[in-house]
Design a protein around this motif. Structure first.
Motif, mmCIF file in Angstrom:
data_model
loop_
_atom_site.group_PDB
_atom_site.id
_atom_site.type_symbol
_atom_site.label_atom_id
_atom_site.label_comp_id
_atom_site.label_asym_id
_atom_site.label_seq_id
_atom_site.Cartn_x
_atom_site.Cartn_y
_atom_site.Cartn_z
ATOM 1 N N GLN A 114 -2.928 0.478 -5.169
ATOM 2 C CA GLN A 114 -2.970 -0.826 -5.809
ATOM 3 C C GLN A 114 -1.724 -1.049 -6.654
ATOM 4 O OE1 GLN A 114 -6.516 -1.516 -8.082
ATOM 5 N NE2 GLN A 114 -7.821 -1.527 -6.276
ATOM 6 N N THR A 166 -4.499 -12.311 2.548
ATOM 7 C CA THR A 166 -5.337 -11.133 2.347
ATOM 8 C C THR A 166 -5.321 -10.386 3.673
ATOM 9 O OG1 THR A 166 -6.690 -12.364 0.772
ATOM 10 C CG2 THR A 166 -7.608 -10.319 1.640
ATOM 11 N N LEU A 167 -4.524 -9.330 3.713
ATOM 12 C CA LEU A 167 -4.228 -8.639 4.960
ATOM 13 C C LEU A 167 -4.889 -7.273 5.012
ATOM 14 C CD1 LEU A 167 -0.430 -9.531 4.922
ATOM 15 C CD2 LEU A 167 -2.245 -10.701 6.200
ATOM 16 N N GLU A 168 -5.089 -6.791 6.223
ATOM 17 C CA GLU A 168 -5.646 -5.462 6.416
ATOM 18 C C GLU A 168 -4.691 -4.635 7.246
ATOM 19 O OE1 GLU A 168 -9.616 -5.527 7.910
ATOM 20 O OE2 GLU A 168 -10.307 -6.907 6.365
ATOM 21 N N GLY A 169 -4.878 -3.325 7.180
ATOM 22 C CA GLY A 169 -4.052 -2.422 7.963
ATOM 23 C C GLY A 169 -3.205 -1.545 7.077
ATOM 24 N N ASP A 170 -2.413 -0.712 7.732
ATOM 25 C CA ASP A 170 -1.542 0.184 6.983
ATOM 26 C C ASP A 170 -0.320 -0.577 6.471
ATOM 27 O OD1 ASP A 170 0.123 -0.139 9.203
ATOM 28 O OD2 ASP A 170 -0.113 1.918 9.908
ATOM 29 N N ARG A 171 0.540 0.138 5.803
ATOM 30 C CA ARG A 171 1.722 -0.445 5.174
ATOM 31 C C ARG A 171 2.556 -1.257 6.164
ATOM 32 N NH1 ARG A 171 4.202 0.573 0.560
ATOM 33 N NH2 ARG A 171 6.471 0.385 0.446
ATOM 34 N N GLY A 208 -2.524 -5.308 0.789
ATOM 35 C CA GLY A 208 -2.780 -6.481 1.607
ATOM 36 C C GLY A 208 -2.847 -7.778 0.832
ATOM 37 N N HIS A 209 -2.782 -7.705 -0.511
ATOM 38 C CA HIS A 209 -2.755 -8.901 -1.364
ATOM 39 C C HIS A 209 -1.297 -9.345 -1.458
ATOM 40 C CE1 HIS A 209 -4.426 -11.388 -4.698
ATOM 41 N NE2 HIS A 209 -3.185 -11.332 -5.132
ATOM 42 N N VAL A 257 0.787 -4.517 7.127
ATOM 43 C CA VAL A 257 0.830 -5.505 6.043
ATOM 44 C C VAL A 257 2.220 -6.136 5.962
ATOM 45 C CG1 VAL A 257 0.733 -5.775 3.516
ATOM 46 C CG2 VAL A 257 -1.072 -4.508 4.725
ATOM 47 N N PRO A 313 -5.294 -5.006 -4.522
ATOM 48 C CA PRO A 313 -5.393 -4.027 -3.438
ATOM 49 C C PRO A 313 -4.272 -4.203 -2.416
ATOM 50 C CG PRO A 313 -6.890 -5.835 -3.015
ATOM 51 C CD PRO A 313 -6.274 -6.089 -4.380
ATOM 52 N N GLY A 320 0.819 -1.209 0.000
ATOM 53 C CA GLY A 320 0.000 0.000 0.000
ATOM 54 C C GLY A 320 0.848 1.251 0.000
#
Length: 162
Positions: A105, A130-135, A112-113, A138, A110, A102
């Motif tokens: 993309q 498949t992750l979430e959160g800021d850089r 987190g991929h 991730v 997106p 991030g």
């Protein structure tokens, strides 16, 4: 149970096995995590930070055709990175990370991929995260995911060996 770097360094060292890394989105954080463990020099041989696709191709030996057909953010690229690191650094195992940290993309994927690959003496395993959160989140989760893939491979090998 989450795999941790000290346990993996101990496991690799006990079996006399070596490990290398090939990192893109983690930018060397996986190697730093492993080498923060006292005694890591017994098993960790080195790593390549292949942030740019051209470095994946020129240093790790990822085929330009693989990048063209599947992209740099793919299971195929992660596999080629891990195999290339294993061969070029002379390690028994190699971990590779490639994906999108991030904020934007990349190749239509997106943040987190992330693809992880682990190349060992007998096989290569890949895992899509498949992750979430800021850089930073991730990247940290990608490192944990890579350790988990290696841990799983070592555990399966142990169960086969008895």
């Amino acid at each position: 149970m989450t795999a941790d770097a000290p346990a993996l360094v101990a496991s690799l060292s006990a079996r006399g096995a070596t490990l290398a890394t090939a990192e893109s989105l983690t930018g060397g954080q996986l190697a730093a995590l492993l080498t923060s463990v006292p005694g890591a020099s017994v098993c960790f041989v080195g790593g390549v930070v292949a942030y740019a696709t051209a470095v994946k191709v020129s240093v790790l030996g990822v085929s330009p055709a693989t990048v063209e057909e599947y992209g740099a953010v793919s299971a195929e690229c992660a596999t080629a990175m891990a195999v290339g690191a294993r061969q070029r650094l002379g390690a028994d195992y190699a971990l590779a990370t490639t994906g999108v940290a991030g904020p934007g993309q990349q190749e239509g994927h997106p943040p987190g991929h992330v693809w992880i690959a682990c190349a060992g003496p007998a096989s290569v395993e890949t895992r899509l995260l498949t992750l979430e959160g800021d850089r930073a989140a991730v990247q940290a989760a990608s490192c944990r995911g890579a350790l988990s893939v290696l841990d799983g491979m070592l555990r399966r090998e142990d169960s086969v060996l008895g």
